[in-house]
Design an enzyme around this catalytic site. Structure first.
Site, short mmCIF file in Angstrom:
data_model
loop_
_atom_site.label_atom_id
_atom_site.label_comp_id
_atom_site.label_asym_id
_atom_site.label_seq_id
_atom_site.Cartn_x
_atom_site.Cartn_y
_atom_site.Cartn_z
N PHE A 149 0.80 -1.22 0.00
CA PHE A 149 0.00 0.00 0.00
C PHE A 149 0.84 1.28 0.00
O PHE A 149 0.34 2.35 -0.34
CB PHE A 149 -0.94 0.02 1.23
CG PHE A 149 -0.25 0.42 2.52
CD1 PHE A 149 -0.03 1.76 2.83
CD2 PHE A 149 0.22 -0.54 3.40
CE1 PHE A 149 0.63 2.13 4.00
CE2 PHE A 149 0.88 -0.18 4.57
CZ PHE A 149 1.09 1.15 4.87
N LYS A 173 -1.03 -6.88 -9.39
CA LYS A 173 -2.03 -7.05 -8.32
C LYS A 173 -1.64 -6.04 -7.24
O LYS A 173 -0.77 -6.28 -6.42
CB LYS A 173 -1.97 -8.48 -7.76
CG LYS A 173 -3.26 -8.97 -7.11
CD LYS A 173 -3.77 -8.12 -5.95
CE LYS A 173 -3.01 -8.29 -4.67
NZ LYS A 173 -3.39 -7.38 -3.57
N GLU A 176 -4.93 -4.02 -1.95
CA GLU A 176 -6.37 -3.75 -1.92
C GLU A 176 -6.68 -2.43 -1.22
O GLU A 176 -7.80 -1.94 -1.27
CB GLU A 176 -7.13 -4.91 -1.26
CG GLU A 176 -6.75 -5.23 0.18
CD GLU A 176 -5.54 -6.17 0.30
OE1 GLU A 176 -4.60 -6.07 -0.52
OE2 GLU A 176 -5.52 -6.98 1.24
N SER A 226 5.31 -7.02 3.33
CA SER A 226 5.89 -7.33 4.64
C SER A 226 6.66 -8.65 4.59
O SER A 226 6.40 -9.50 3.72
CB SER A 226 4.78 -7.41 5.67
OG SER A 226 3.86 -8.41 5.28
N CYS A 281 9.70 1.45 3.74
CA CYS A 281 10.63 0.38 4.13
C CYS A 281 12.04 0.92 4.32
O CYS A 281 12.92 0.20 4.75
CB CYS A 281 10.62 -0.71 3.07
SG CYS A 281 11.24 -0.11 1.51
N GLU A 375 9.05 -4.40 13.13
CA GLU A 375 8.80 -3.28 12.21
C GLU A 375 7.51 -2.60 12.68
O GLU A 375 6.44 -3.22 12.68
CB GLU A 375 8.64 -3.80 10.79
CG GLU A 375 8.39 -2.68 9.79
CD GLU A 375 8.24 -3.15 8.35
OE1 GLU A 375 7.56 -4.16 8.10
OE2 GLU A 375 8.80 -2.47 7.46
P1 NAD Z 1 1.47 -6.73 2.99
O1 NAD Z 1 2.53 -7.76 3.08
O2 NAD Z 1 0.36 -6.77 3.95
O3 NAD Z 1 0.77 -6.75 1.53
C1 NAD Z 1 1.53 -6.71 0.36
C2 NAD Z 1 0.74 -7.40 -0.76
O4 NAD Z 1 0.54 -8.77 -0.42
C3 NAD Z 1 -0.64 -6.83 -1.00
O5 NAD Z 1 -0.87 -6.78 -2.38
C4 NAD Z 1 -1.59 -7.82 -0.30
O6 NAD Z 1 -2.84 -7.92 -0.93
C5 NAD Z 1 -0.84 -9.12 -0.42
N1 NAD Z 1 -1.03 -10.04 0.72
C6 NAD Z 1 -1.28 -9.71 2.01
N2 NAD Z 1 -1.32 -10.82 2.77
C7 NAD Z 1 -1.08 -11.87 1.95
C8 NAD Z 1 -0.98 -13.28 2.15
N3 NAD Z 1 -1.13 -13.84 3.34
N4 NAD Z 1 -0.72 -14.06 1.08
C9 NAD Z 1 -0.55 -13.52 -0.14
N5 NAD Z 1 -0.63 -12.18 -0.39
C10 NAD Z 1 -0.89 -11.38 0.64
O7 NAD Z 1 2.23 -5.31 3.02
P2 NAD Z 1 1.59 -3.86 3.15
O8 NAD Z 1 1.05 -3.67 4.51
O9 NAD Z 1 0.73 -3.57 1.97
O10 NAD Z 1 2.90 -2.94 2.96
C11 NAD Z 1 3.77 -2.61 4.00
C12 NAD Z 1 4.94 -3.56 4.05
O11 NAD Z 1 5.65 -3.54 2.83
C13 NAD Z 1 5.96 -3.16 5.11
O12 NAD Z 1 6.40 -4.32 5.78
C14 NAD Z 1 7.08 -2.53 4.31
O13 NAD Z 1 8.35 -2.56 4.92
C15 NAD Z 1 7.04 -3.37 3.08
N6 NAD Z 1 7.69 -2.71 1.96
C16 NAD Z 1 8.91 -3.16 1.59
C17 NAD Z 1 9.59 -2.53 0.57
C18 NAD Z 1 10.95 -3.01 0.16
O14 NAD Z 1 11.46 -2.51 -0.82
N7 NAD Z 1 11.58 -3.95 0.85
C19 NAD Z 1 9.01 -1.44 -0.09
C20 NAD Z 1 7.74 -1.01 0.30
C21 NAD Z 1 7.08 -1.66 1.34
#
Ligand code: NAD
Length: 484
Positions: A149, A173, A176, A226, A281, A375
């Site tokens: 997000f 994708k 959401e 994450s 991140c 985090e």
């Molecule tokens: P998230 O892991 O909750 O969601 C990321 C994506 O995965 C979304 O599209 C979501 O729909 C999907 N998703 C969620 N749960 C899932 C599951 N159990 N199985 C399969 N798909 C699933 O992350 P978020 O809250 O949207 O974003 C924040 C996180 O992203 C933080 O941990 C941040 O550090 C990380 N992030 C990392 C970087 C990087 O470059 N390393 C960059 C931006 C954000």
């Protein structure tokens, strides 16, 4: 604003039949942005078929022609920067200026992708007399990107420009929580001349992601999100035979030594942990001061206290995320830490339904608290004091993550020592958000990334292509006298 937020397939918006829906609201003020249609697994086949259908012609279009679309796309994004920035801001909650900066950062990858004709040529060597070996890179087919997000435009732009410039067709994708920006990017790609089916968007949550990972028609997927999810997604995709690269979460350490410039350090640390309301991140999360740095912490607190949520800082993505951040501050208080400034009780006049947390600086007695391990993903910095740089490095090195680590010093030798011993993929020296500029690629270490290579730069090209090695020998026959 559409009521039902659709997919984008083969150049058109399309809603899955009888979808489950999800309310999407703006973190700024809680207003409704529409109902998101969640794509069930049974509805993925037509999307993959559309991308597959576009692949033959797109992959056979020369790379020079393919990147012409991206030159135009870059221009269109720049012309629409304010409108796009407002959209990102509305659905993600960050300030419009931060939203625009993120989009511009994404455009750096578009620029890099525009240079693909200069970057992708293979190698050739006459390996023995009359025998040449050469390499040529080919696209993988239909590929996917799954994004978080926090950067609704930039993170997708880490993926699709290089993937499509390399000749793949792409299914995005998005999170959401921020489904609108990718639809606008899709429109701009179409306006840039991208053939239908080359870029598609499927809306959904975990179920849709799992369907993408299991789908035999998708050759590779990149993921950003994450760490627990990055790990699951990596493993599931690999089990299904896909090429995978998944970027995870982070816990970035900043180290300050007594010779650091007070003003530069204070401003920089504060913008690192409060920018995008700490939902980056690359944001600072732990501040380790070495020796006597009390004056620098005082300056950091003073700067942090000037930042007003809703004005100099944006919103937190959801009430759930806000409450989680607050629970860490509560915990620190319960453990006896000192809250030098406390952002828990914040309201923004006129935006009472928005979700906000103010800048929070916590001084801990030692580094045993969960606040220093997990985090938190909010505008919170945990400060601890140690006696030596090696102690600071030991704490940083012990973190399972490894996205970024920074040092503040006026000593080159100290900076160099830190760079050599910090256990992270991106290092800052007097810089709190050390995101490399292309062509220096983005990518962390340890539990901040699963898979090989970085997501952008040369590694991005390698990820989205496979190389063919050709060995050739031609014998000029006697009959070919027209050569004489
Ligand atoms: P998230 O892991 O909750 O969601 C990321 C994506 O995965 C979304 O599209 C979501 O729909 C999907 N998703 C969620 N749960 C899932 C599951 N159990 N199985 C399969 N798909 C699933 O992350 P978020 O809250 O949207 O974003 C924040 C996180 O992203 C933080 O941990 C941040 O550090 C990380 N992030 C990392 C970087 C990087 O470059 N390393 C960059 C931006 C954000």
């Amino acid at each position: 604003m559409p009521d039902l937020i659709p997919n984008y397939v083969h150049g058109q918006t399309r809603s899955p039949a009888s979808p489950t829906t999800l309310d999407v609201t703006s973190p700024i003020d809680g207003s409704s942005l529409g109902q998101l249609a969640l794509t069930p697994p049974s509805e993925l086949d037509p999307v993959v078929a559309a991308a597959r259908g576009a692949f033959t012609s797109w992959s056979r279009t020369s790379v020079k022609e393919r990147v012409q679309v991206l030159f135009k796309f870059k221009q269109l994004v720049e012309q629409n920067l304010h409108e796009l920035g407002d959209l990102v801001s509305r659905e993600n909650g960050k300030l419009p200026a931060e939203a625009r900066a993120g989009i511009e950062k994404g455009l750096e990858v578009v620029e890099y992708a525009c240079a693909l004709p200069q970057l992708i040529p293979g190698e050739l060597l006459e390996v023995s007399s009359g025998v040449d070996c050469y390499t040529r890179r080919y696209p993988l087919g239909v590929v996917a990107g799954i994004t978080p997000f926090n950067f609704p435009a930039m993170v997708p732009m880490w993926m699709f420009p290089l993937a499509i410039a390399c000749g793949n067709t792409f299914i995005l994708k998005p999170s959401e929580q921020v489904p609108l920006t990718p639809l606008r990017l899709a429109e701009l790609l179409k306006e840039s001349g991208l053939p239908d089916g080359v870029f598609n968007v499927v809306q959904g949550d975990r179920t849709t992601v799992e369907a993408i990972l299991d789908h035999p028609g998708i050759a590779a997927a990149a993921f950003v999100g994450s760490t627990p999810v990055a790990k699951l997604v990596y493993e599931r995709g690999i089990r299904a035979g896909k090429r995978m690269l998944t970027l995870g979460g982070a816990k970035n350490h900043l180290v300050v030594v007594p010779d650091a410039d007070v003003e530069v350090t204070a401003r920089n640390v504060v913008s690192s942990f409060t920018g995008c309301a700490g939902q980056r991140c690359m944001a600072a999360s732990v501040l380790i001061t070495v020796g006597d740095c009390g004056h620098i912490i005082d300056a950091i607190v003073a700067h942090a206290q000037k930042i007003r949520p809703g004005h100099e800082m944006g919103a937190i993505i959801s009430a759930k995320a806000r409450d989680r951040i607050i629970s860490y501050i509560d915990l620190a208080e319960k453990e006896g830490a000192t809250l030098r400034t406390d952002g828990r009780r914040v309201t923004v006049p006129g935006k009472e339904h928005g979700t906000y947390v103010g800048p929070t600086v916590i001084e801990h007695k030692d580094h045993s608290s969960k606040c220093l391990q997990d985090e938190i993903f909010g505008p919170v910095i945990s400060v601890i004091n140690v006696k030596t740089l090696d102690e600071a490095l030991a704490i940083e090195n012990a973190s399972p993550y490894g996205n970024a680590a920074s040092i503040y010093t006026t000593s080159g030798a100290v900076a160099r020592y830190f760079e050599q011993h910090a256990n992270a993929g991106m290092i800052g020296i007097n810089i709190g958000v050390p995101v490399p500029r292309e062509p220096f690629a983005f990518g962390g270490w340890n539990d901040s990334k699963f898979g090989v290579g970085d997501i952008t730069g040369k590694d991005g090209i390698a990820f989205w292509t496979k190389s063919k090695k050709v060995t050739e020998k031609w014998t000029a026959g006697a009959a070919r006298n027209w050569m004489a």
